[in-house]
Scaffold this active site. Structure first.
Site, PDB file in Angstrom:
ATOM      1  N   ARG A 165       0.925  -0.958   0.122  1.00  0.00           N
ATOM      2  CA  ARG A 165      -0.307  -0.130  -0.565  1.00  0.00           C
ATOM      3  C   ARG A 165       0.911   1.454   0.155  1.00  0.00           C
ATOM      4  NH1 ARG A 165      -4.884  -2.551   2.349  1.00  0.00           N
ATOM      5  NH2 ARG A 165      -7.201  -1.242   2.353  1.00  0.00           N
ATOM      6  N   ARG A 173     -18.400  -2.728   9.195  1.00  0.00           N
ATOM      7  CA  ARG A 173     -16.818  -2.387   9.846  1.00  0.00           C
ATOM      8  C   ARG A 173     -16.697  -1.511  10.853  1.00  0.00           C
ATOM      9  NH1 ARG A 173     -12.684  -5.092   5.036  1.00  0.00           N
ATOM     10  NH2 ARG A 173     -11.511  -2.303   6.228  1.00  0.00           N
ATOM     11  N   ARG A 182     -10.066   6.896   4.560  1.00  0.00           N
ATOM     12  CA  ARG A 182      -9.139   6.113   4.061  1.00  0.00           C
ATOM     13  C   ARG A 182      -8.911   6.290   2.634  1.00  0.00           C
ATOM     14  NH1 ARG A 182     -12.783   1.430   5.177  1.00  0.00           N
ATOM     15  NH2 ARG A 182     -11.098  -0.064   3.851  1.00  0.00           N
TER      16      ARG A 182
HETATM   17  P1  AMP Z   1      -8.561  -3.517   4.068  1.00  0.00           P
HETATM   18  O1  AMP Z   1      -9.270  -4.764   4.137  1.00  0.00           O
HETATM   19  O2  AMP Z   1      -7.228  -3.786   2.708  1.00  0.00           O
HETATM   20  O3  AMP Z   1      -9.224  -2.458   3.710  1.00  0.00           O
HETATM   21  O4  AMP Z   1      -7.368  -2.776   4.989  1.00  0.00           O
HETATM   22  C1  AMP Z   1      -8.258  -2.404   6.414  1.00  0.00           C
HETATM   23  C2  AMP Z   1      -6.793  -1.962   7.360  1.00  0.00           C
HETATM   24  O5  AMP Z   1      -5.660  -2.161   7.418  1.00  0.00           O
HETATM   25  C3  AMP Z   1      -6.512  -0.146   6.790  1.00  0.00           C
HETATM   26  O6  AMP Z   1      -7.158   0.661   5.796  1.00  0.00           O
HETATM   27  C4  AMP Z   1      -5.152  -0.160   6.749  1.00  0.00           C
HETATM   28  O7  AMP Z   1      -5.646   0.400   8.417  1.00  0.00           O
HETATM   29  C5  AMP Z   1      -4.751  -1.377   7.335  1.00  0.00           C
HETATM   30  N1  AMP Z   1      -3.920  -2.175   6.561  1.00  0.00           N
HETATM   31  C6  AMP Z   1      -4.331  -3.580   5.942  1.00  0.00           C
HETATM   32  N2  AMP Z   1      -3.122  -3.418   5.142  1.00  0.00           N
HETATM   33  C7  AMP Z   1      -2.143  -2.583   4.886  1.00  0.00           C
HETATM   34  C8  AMP Z   1      -0.926  -2.467   3.883  1.00  0.00           C
HETATM   35  N3  AMP Z   1      -0.662  -3.390   3.605  1.00  0.00           N
HETATM   36  N4  AMP Z   1      -0.952  -1.401   4.733  1.00  0.00           N
HETATM   37  C9  AMP Z   1      -1.197  -0.687   6.297  1.00  0.00           C
HETATM   38  N5  AMP Z   1      -1.772  -0.255   6.292  1.00  0.00           N
HETATM   39  C10 AMP Z   1      -2.744  -2.135   6.331  1.00  0.00           C
END
Ligand code: AMP
Length: 223
Positions: free
Chosen positions: A92, A164, A175
């Site tokens: 990310r 969520r 986000r």
């Molecule tokens: P997601 O389910 O991929 O939308 O991730 C949910 C949350 O987890 C994100 O908004 C971040 O806070 C954290 N997160 C997930 N993947 C990453 C990553 N590669 N780097 C940093 N934070 C992450």
């Protein structure tokens, strides 16, 4: 043995990365590595990592690179991903992208391509408002586009479906801001390396999936 494959799914929150990763896994039989899922499991189990990550996640910001890179590296060293995987939500940031490249090289592996699910902010906001997840399995539904048979109840195990914490409107705005600032630079990062494929992320999950299949099939044929 199957040809190695490492697919990265990039896109704003709610672009459908998780949904498309599941379909790709079912079809191509490569495991999914989702840093969001691993982090959520750590939060649920109140591990040291989970406790450190929770405030960042609930506030809509990224978990610091050092924590995520250590966690992803550990996952990518496991045997089941030695021939490849589908990466959902990692990398990310460009720091994470460098770490991923390095980790794959250690196994003489490379990135097959980065698929960008191109979706407007307005569409994202509408989609996330309807998203619900199972409190137990994390399985994702959408009140309009992918509803469960009984509203509010998971088809798989009967558990409750919830919004969520980080899908609440104020957090979604944050986000998206974080995506544009910290993750969108990956578009140039992978374009320069001729690894980026833009996929029109609008329409139903099946329509988007068809576009992905066309792109991935062409890539594998030319490999
Ligand atoms: P997601 O389910 O991929 O939308 O991730 C949910 C949350 O987890 C994100 O908004 C971040 O806070 C954290 N997160 C997930 N993947 C990453 C990553 N590669 N780097 C940093 N934070 C992450």
């Amino acid at each position: 043995m199957a040809t190695p494959l490492n697919l990265i799914l990039i896109g704003p929150p709610g672009a459908g990365k998780g949904t498309q990763a599941t379909r790709l896994r079912d079809e191509l039989r490569f495991p999914i590595v989702s840093t969001g899922e691993i982090l959520r499991a750590n939060v649920t189990n109140a591990t040291r990592l989970g406790i450190a990550a929770q405030a960042h996640m609930n506030g809509g910001s990224l978990v610091p690179d050092d924590l995520v890179v250590a966690m992803a590296t550990e996952r990518l060293e496991q045997q089941d991903v030695s021939a490849g995987c589908i990466l959902d939500g990692f990398p990310r940031t460009t720091v994470q992208a460098d770490a991923l490249m390095h980790q794959l090289l250690k196994r003489r592996n490379t990135i097959t391509c980065a698929l960008l699910l191109d979706t407007s902010d307005a569409e994202i906001i509408a989609r996330i408002a309807g998203r619900r997840i199972c409190v137990e399995t994390g399985h994702s539904y959408h009140v309009e586009h992918a509803p469960p048979t009984i509203p509010g109840v998971c088809d798989q195990d009967g558990s409750a479906l919830v919004l969520r914490d980080d899908d609440k409107p104020s957090v979604v705005e944050k986000r998206l801001e974080v995506y544009h600032e910290q993750t969108a630079p990956l578009i140039d990062y992978y374009s320069h390396r001729k690894l980026l494929h833009r996929i029109d992320g609008t329409g139903s999950p099946s329509e988007v999936y068809e576009r992905i299949v066309v792109a991935v099939t062409a890539l594998r044929a030319s490999a």
